[in-house]
Design a protein around this motif. Sequence first.
Motif, PDB file in Angstrom:
ATOM      1  N   SER A  98      20.300 -27.697  28.112  1.00 16.21           N
ATOM      2  CA  SER A  98      19.845 -26.376  28.239  1.00 16.21           C
ATOM      3  C   SER A  98      19.410 -25.750  29.675  1.00 16.21           C
ATOM      4  CB  SER A  98      18.684 -26.007  27.365  1.00 16.21           C
ATOM      5  OG  SER A  98      18.567 -24.440  27.435  1.00 16.21           O
TER       6      SER A  98
ATOM      7  N   THR B  16      27.102 -19.140  28.094  1.00 10.54           N
ATOM      8  CA  THR B  16      25.936 -18.286  27.126  1.00 10.54           C
ATOM      9  C   THR B  16      26.232 -18.677  25.731  1.00 10.54           C
ATOM     10  OG1 THR B  16      26.454 -16.417  28.730  1.00 10.54           O
ATOM     11  CG2 THR B  16      25.416 -15.905  26.429  1.00 10.54           C
TER      12      THR B  16
ATOM     13  N   ILE C 197      24.561 -22.017  25.186  1.00 11.02           N
ATOM     14  CA  ILE C 197      22.920 -21.947  25.477  1.00 11.02           C
ATOM     15  C   ILE C 197      22.410 -21.549  24.103  1.00 11.02           C
ATOM     16  CG2 ILE C 197      21.090 -20.433  26.213  1.00 11.02           C
ATOM     17  CD1 ILE C 197      22.677 -20.357  29.129  1.00 11.02           C
TER      18      ILE C 197
ATOM     19  N   HIS D  88      21.871 -23.159  31.914  1.00 11.52           N
ATOM     20  CA  HIS D  88      21.419 -21.912  32.313  1.00 11.52           C
ATOM     21  C   HIS D  88      21.597 -21.820  33.880  1.00 11.52           C
ATOM     22  CE1 HIS D  88      18.817 -21.567  28.794  1.00 11.52           C
ATOM     23  NE2 HIS D  88      18.535 -20.256  29.259  1.00 11.52           N
TER      24      HIS D  88
ATOM     25  N   ASP E 268      23.940 -18.795  35.602  1.00  6.67           N
ATOM     26  CA  ASP E 268      23.443 -18.232  36.768  1.00  6.67           C
ATOM     27  C   ASP E 268      24.251 -18.278  37.923  1.00  6.67           C
ATOM     28  OD1 ASP E 268      21.115 -17.595  35.296  1.00  6.67           O
ATOM     29  OD2 ASP E 268      19.917 -19.022  35.995  1.00  6.67           O
TER      30      ASP E 268
END
Length: 225
Positions: free
Chosen positions: A84, A110, A113, A88, A92
């Motif tokens: 995870s 996304t 996640i 992330h 980003d």
Amino acid sequence: MIHLPTLRITGGQVRADLAYTHPVPKTQRTRHTVALGVDWGLNTLLSAGAARLHDDGRITALGSGAQFRAAGVLAKQYRLRRISERLHAKSDHYSRLADPAPGGKNAVPTEEIRRVSERRSNLNDALAWAAARWTVDQAAAVGATVIYLEDLRSMEAGGMGRTQNTRMSQTVRGQIADRMRHLAAEAGIAVVTVPPRNTSKHCPHCLTPLRHRKAPDRPTTAGWK
């Protein structure tokens, strides 16, 4: 007693929730003579031991205790957390480089996640229910009317290295305590949280305060309690 159903629409289907209530034994607030004490651990998530209080004030242990080991589940939980974090970071990075529009490069991490988060949530929930059921079964097996649980729900571990600290801190203690209260109430068993201060200060056998002692063959190594 069966109550009126509640209808709800989920995924294009109509589902009926049929609630019911059933009587459960009333828990005692005092006068407990048989208790189950539960302590938290790392690879051994829970350690439990039963004790009996006699009329003359003596306390005797019942059996040799039991352990709920969850090293494999906690290791999987740690791996999902690392995945995870990487997802992330990738999301980003894509957000800074390009427009995060639907269907773009950022859509893939996304979605991943979201899937990893669901897996972590399901794993935590299953672990909490399993640990709570194990504890209540241990209490019922010895005839205990109360479970004493060390209150470490908000503790952040330290001093054991990055990996061990993370695994210890992310254990679902709060969920386990809540599930334990729920299952214990059905069996008429009270659950009492105990402040952790000084709970590991004394010897469990003779109640003498513990102190560090060096091994005779290792004079230069720090001792153990």
